[in-house]
Structure formats: structure tokens, C-alpha cells
Design a protein around this motif. Structure first.
Motif, PDB file in Angstrom:
ATOM      1  N   ALA A 202       0.833  -1.203   0.000  1.00 25.77           N
ATOM      2  CA  ALA A 202       0.000   0.000   0.000  1.00 25.77           C
ATOM      3  C   ALA A 202       0.867   1.253   0.000  1.00 25.77           C
ATOM      4  O   ALA A 202       0.559   2.242  -0.686  1.00 25.77           O
ATOM      5  CB  ALA A 202      -0.929  -0.011   1.212  1.00 25.77           C
ATOM      6  N   CYS A 203       1.959   1.222   0.763  1.00 27.67           N
ATOM      7  CA  CYS A 203       2.910   2.346   0.764  1.00 27.67           C
ATOM      8  C   CYS A 203       3.538   2.512  -0.616  1.00 27.67           C
ATOM      9  O   CYS A 203       3.659   3.633  -1.124  1.00 27.67           O
ATOM     10  CB  CYS A 203       3.994   2.125   1.814  1.00 27.67           C
ATOM     11  SG  CYS A 203       3.417   2.113   3.526  1.00 27.67           S
ATOM     12  N   ASN A 204       3.933   1.403  -1.212  1.00 30.39           N
ATOM     13  CA  ASN A 204       4.553   1.459  -2.544  1.00 30.39           C
ATOM     14  C   ASN A 204       3.587   2.039  -3.574  1.00 30.39           C
ATOM     15  O   ASN A 204       3.983   2.816  -4.448  1.00 30.39           O
ATOM     16  CB  ASN A 204       4.996   0.061  -2.976  1.00 30.39           C
ATOM     17  CG  ASN A 204       6.134  -0.479  -2.128  1.00 30.39           C
ATOM     18  OD1 ASN A 204       6.828   0.271  -1.449  1.00 30.39           O
ATOM     19  ND2 ASN A 204       6.321  -1.788  -2.147  1.00 30.39           N
ATOM     20  N   PHE A 205       2.318   1.658  -3.477  1.00 30.31           N
ATOM     21  CA  PHE A 205       1.311   2.173  -4.411  1.00 30.31           C
ATOM     22  C   PHE A 205       1.172   3.690  -4.278  1.00 30.31           C
ATOM     23  O   PHE A 205       1.178   4.420  -5.287  1.00 30.31           O
ATOM     24  CB  PHE A 205      -0.027   1.492  -4.148  1.00 30.31           C
ATOM     25  CG  PHE A 205      -1.191   2.148  -4.829  1.00 30.31           C
ATOM     26  CD1 PHE A 205      -1.351   2.046  -6.204  1.00 30.31           C
ATOM     27  CD2 PHE A 205      -2.124   2.868  -4.100  1.00 30.31           C
ATOM     28  CE1 PHE A 205      -2.429   2.662  -6.850  1.00 30.31           C
ATOM     29  CE2 PHE A 205      -3.200   3.484  -4.729  1.00 30.31           C
ATOM     30  CZ  PHE A 205      -3.351   3.384  -6.100  1.00 30.31           C
ATOM     31  N   VAL A 287       4.595   8.646   4.354  1.00 30.48           N
ATOM     32  CA  VAL A 287       4.764   7.658   3.297  1.00 30.48           C
ATOM     33  C   VAL A 287       5.516   8.236   2.102  1.00 30.48           C
ATOM     34  O   VAL A 287       6.109   7.503   1.311  1.00 30.48           O
ATOM     35  CB  VAL A 287       3.397   7.086   2.868  1.00 30.48           C
ATOM     36  CG1 VAL A 287       2.577   8.109   2.090  1.00 30.48           C
ATOM     37  CG2 VAL A 287       3.565   5.815   2.052  1.00 30.48           C
ATOM     38  N   PHE A 288       5.547   9.565   1.982  1.00 30.82           N
ATOM     39  CA  PHE A 288       6.224  10.215   0.855  1.00 30.82           C
ATOM     40  C   PHE A 288       7.625  10.707   1.207  1.00 30.82           C
ATOM     41  O   PHE A 288       8.296  11.298   0.368  1.00 30.82           O
ATOM     42  CB  PHE A 288       5.377  11.392   0.368  1.00 30.82           C
ATOM     43  CG  PHE A 288       3.964  11.005   0.013  1.00 30.82           C
ATOM     44  CD1 PHE A 288       3.722  10.092  -1.003  1.00 30.82           C
ATOM     45  CD2 PHE A 288       2.886  11.542   0.698  1.00 30.82           C
ATOM     46  CE1 PHE A 288       2.423   9.717  -1.327  1.00 30.82           C
ATOM     47  CE2 PHE A 288       1.587  11.180   0.379  1.00 30.82           C
ATOM     48  CZ  PHE A 288       1.349  10.269  -0.641  1.00 30.82           C
ATOM     49  N   ASN A 313       8.683   2.350   9.130  1.00 25.55           N
ATOM     50  CA  ASN A 313       9.452   1.134   8.875  1.00 25.55           C
ATOM     51  C   ASN A 313       9.449   0.778   7.393  1.00 25.55           C
ATOM     52  O   ASN A 313      10.481   0.427   6.824  1.00 25.55           O
ATOM     53  CB  ASN A 313       8.881  -0.028   9.695  1.00 25.55           C
ATOM     54  CG  ASN A 313       9.537  -0.169  11.051  1.00 25.55           C
ATOM     55  OD1 ASN A 313      10.523  -0.879  11.211  1.00 25.55           O
ATOM     56  ND2 ASN A 313       8.999   0.535  12.037  1.00 25.55           N
ATOM     57  N   HIS A 314       8.302   0.887   6.762  1.00 28.64           N
ATOM     58  CA  HIS A 314       8.187   0.495   5.354  1.00 28.64           C
ATOM     59  C   HIS A 314       9.006   1.384   4.426  1.00 28.64           C
ATOM     60  O   HIS A 314       9.537   0.901   3.424  1.00 28.64           O
ATOM     61  CB  HIS A 314       6.724   0.516   4.911  1.00 28.64           C
ATOM     62  CG  HIS A 314       5.913  -0.605   5.452  1.00 28.64           C
ATOM     63  ND1 HIS A 314       6.395  -1.896   5.568  1.00 28.64           N
ATOM     64  CD2 HIS A 314       4.624  -0.642   5.912  1.00 28.64           C
ATOM     65  CE1 HIS A 314       5.441  -2.667   6.070  1.00 28.64           C
ATOM     66  NE2 HIS A 314       4.372  -1.938   6.290  1.00 28.64           N
ATOM     67  N   VAL A 315       9.091   2.680   4.753  1.00 28.13           N
ATOM     68  CA  VAL A 315       9.817   3.588   3.858  1.00 28.13           C
ATOM     69  C   VAL A 315      11.184   3.978   4.422  1.00 28.13           C
ATOM     70  O   VAL A 315      11.823   4.901   3.950  1.00 28.13           O
ATOM     71  CB  VAL A 315       8.974   4.842   3.519  1.00 28.13           C
ATOM     72  CG1 VAL A 315       7.719   4.442   2.775  1.00 28.13           C
ATOM     73  CG2 VAL A 315       8.630   5.643   4.751  1.00 28.13           C
TER      74      VAL A 315
END
Length: 352
Positions: A202-205, A287-288, A313-315
Motif C-alpha cells: 500500500a505504501c509502494n502504491f 509515506v512520501f 518502517n516500510h519507507v
């Protein structure tokens, strides 16, 4: 969702996520921010023949009024909670319904007027719909009002107003296309709400769709930002003027996000080196941010969701948190006071 005579396709099978322990001054780490390994449920898209949508409540039902529990949630105060299994026939049969002899995709979600829930619980479902390859005639939303950030993001994703159903009347569609929810919510002790996990896809999207292809270099005047909640109705920093006065010495700039376009918020966060903010929907924009960006999230001790730690964590952000002193005991909505000494110590601990 029960796979009864309906088309059902799974994507992102049981994604496993690893979350590093959040950084902080205290030796003790809050239970919401401990190192963990979490496996997100598989994401899916299902097609219900003559499926029903109760837009007011953000519920999805079968043609025979059976409530689909795993895609039907309600918002109660600060909490998202699943609906208990029930025989919905008598409750919904008498409600006025409009029939659409077309293919309608479900984008309803309780609290979709909140920026975080819109960005993470509504928009990524469009990605699942794209993966399904199903041609969509209409998209059903349940907005209480049409907000600028909703209009802007839908336009960027190529969904025109002519394809949106926003009527308050319940509907039934010849083919109702239902993407799974993105985050699956659970309640923890002390009335905190936590998603089981926010999936990395979802973060990547969101990054792929909203970050400019060739992002500008960091803007010198906005490298250090403090996100204010001065316009919020609750969970505000009581001594914010004092906080900002001390942050000015480090070069931080106070920012309020409410009047900014989404594209401007994306640019702001993608160019920042250090972000300090009280917990709030504005931190969705983490997220950005670029990998390595430093973040300090300020908390009311009675409400400490882990959404933005997961996103960090994801980014690959350097995430820190600081627990503050609430004005009212045991209130998730309480305003709170930041301990200036601890904030300055956390900033230095973060390497500034």
C-alpha cells in the motif's frame, strides 16, 4: 469473505512485515512499538452477483442480506470495530434501495472523511481493482461531504466524477466488485486501536502514484518542519508556542496542512530531513518521505496508535516517539503538554 458462487481472486498472499523497535529516551518501550514480525492477511477482490451496499454504515451485504463481516466496519468514537455476525435481513429489507444494472466497485469505508483512512483504507483498494482487470462502470463512496483532498487524489488516479456514486441511498448492483480492506484493525488494552499491519504494498502504491517522477531536491527552507495541530478540535499541544520557540533555534518551520493541496503536502514531506509532529492524520504523508528522514511523533499517553511507526518502517525512516503529559486522565482525545527538556534531549538523541 465466504467464497460462495462468486468470483474471488487473491493478491499479495500473506505478506510478512518486520518492524524495528521504535527509538525513544526511556529504557521501556511501549507495547505498540516493540520489534515484531507481522503477517498481513492476503488481499482479494470478490464479485457479488446482486450485492448490496449500505452506504450510511459502510456495510456490504449479499443479495440475501447477509452481512459480510470482514469488509464491514463501523467507527465508534476513537475506535474502528468489526460488526458482529447477525441476521441482517429484517434490518435492511425495508430500507430504500437503488438498483444499478452495471458493475459497481466498492470504495466505502467508515471514517473515509479522515485523511489517513482515505489515503490508506480507500485509495489502495483502487490498486486491487486494477490488478483484478475487471472493467468498472461506477465506484460507490460514502463521503459525508466532498473534501478537496478526496477530489484531488481521485483525479490523479484517473477516476472522474461521472463514475462516482455518492447518493446517500443504499444500492444494489448487478455485479458488485468488493476489494478487501487494506488494514485489518484490532483493539488492544487501554482503548488503543492498532491495525494488525499496514501492508508495504500500500505504501509502494501511494509513492508510485503521488510522488513526482523526478522529485526536486530538498528545499532548504523546509528541511526541518513542525506539523501543528492548532486547528484541530482535540489532542492539541497545550504549550505549542513554547515548543516552537525552542524548535526555531534548530531551524524548524511551523506548518499547518489543512489549507495545502495533497501535491504540496507530498512535496513538503518528500523534501524534509527532520519532522516533528503531534500524532494526527497529517503524518500520513510520512509515506512520501525519503529514506533516512528523522521523525519524532508526540503522543497523548492514552492514545498511541502505531500507524506512523509502521509506515516509517516500510519507507525506512528513523522513527522516534515522545510520550507527553495529558491534560485529562484516561482521555484519548485529551490535549497534552510537551516536556521541553525531554523534547530537546530526544532531538539531540536523534543526531541534530
Amino acid at each position: 469473505m465466504r467464497r460462495v458462487r462468486e468470483k474471488y481472486k487473491t493478491f499479495y498472499h500473506n505478506e510478512t512485515n518486520y518492524y524495528s523497535e521504535a527509538q525513544r529516551l526511556d529504557d521501556h518501550v511501549h507495547e505498540n512499538f516493540r520489534f515484531c514480525k507481522a503477517k498481513t492477511p492476503a488481499s482479494f477482490v470478490a464479485v457479488l452477483t446482486n450485492g448490496r451496499v449500505c452506504r450510511q454504515n459502510a456495510f456490504v451485504l449479499t443479495a440475501k442480506y447477509k452481512l459480510l463481516q470482514d469488509v464491514s466496519f463501523e467507527f465508534n468514537g476513537e475506535h474502528l470495530k468489526p460488526i458482529k455476525r447477525q441476521d441482517a435481513y429484517h434490518k435492511w429489507k425495508s430500507r430504500p434501495t437503488k438498483y444499478y444494472p452495471k458493475t459497481v466497485a466498492v470504495l466505502i469505508f467508515c471514517s473515509s472523511d479522515n485523511y489517513f483512512h482515505w489515503m490508506f483504507d480507500v485509495l489502495p483498494r483502487i490498486h486491487l481493482l486494477r490488478l483484478s482487470g475487471i472493467r468498472i462502470d461506477k465506484y460507490v463512496l460514502n463521503r459525508q461531504e466532498i473534501l478537496p483532498f478526496q477530489e484531488e487524489t481521485l483525479a490523479i488516479l484517473g477516476i472522474p466524477n461521472t463514475k462516482i456514486i455518492d447518493s446517500p441511498i443504499d444500492l444494489q448492483a448487478r455485479k458488485l466488485v468488493v476489494p478487501s480492506l487494506i488494514t485489518r484493525y484490532v483493539l488492544t488494552p487501554h482503548t488503543n486501536v492498532r491495525p494488525e499491519a499496514i501492508p508495504k504494498w500500500a505504501c509502494n502504491f501511494l509513492r508510485k502514484e503521488f510522488l513526482p517522477p523526478h522529485n526536486n531536491d530538498r528545499l532548504e527552507n523546509n528541511e526541518y518542519i513542525y506539523i501543528s495541530r492548532e486547528n484541530a478540535k482535540y489532542r492539541k499541544v497545550i504549550n505549542e508556542e513554547e515548543v516552537i520557540s525552542h524548535l526555531n533555534g534548530f531551524g524548524f518551520k511551523k506548518v499547518t496542512l489543512e489549507s495545502m493541496k495533497v501535491s504540496q503536502q507530498v512535496q513538503l514531506f518528500s523534501c524534509a530531513k527532520f519532522i516533528i509532529a503531534p500524532h494526527g492524520a497529517g503524518l500520513t504523508n510520512l509515506v512520501f518521505s525519503k529514506p533516512g528522514t528523522k521523525v519524532i511523533e508526540l503522543f497523548n499517553p492514552h492514545y498511541m496508535p502505531s500507524y506512523y511507526w509502521m509506515i516509517s518502517n516500510h519507507v525506512q525512516l528513523n522513527y522516534y516517539y515522545l510520550v507527553c503529559k495529558a491534560e485529562h486522565l484516561n482521555s484519548a482525545a485529551s490535549d497534552y503538554k510537551v516536556n521541553i527538556d525531554k523534547l530537546l534531549e530526544t532531538i539531540k538523541y536523534a543526531g541534530l
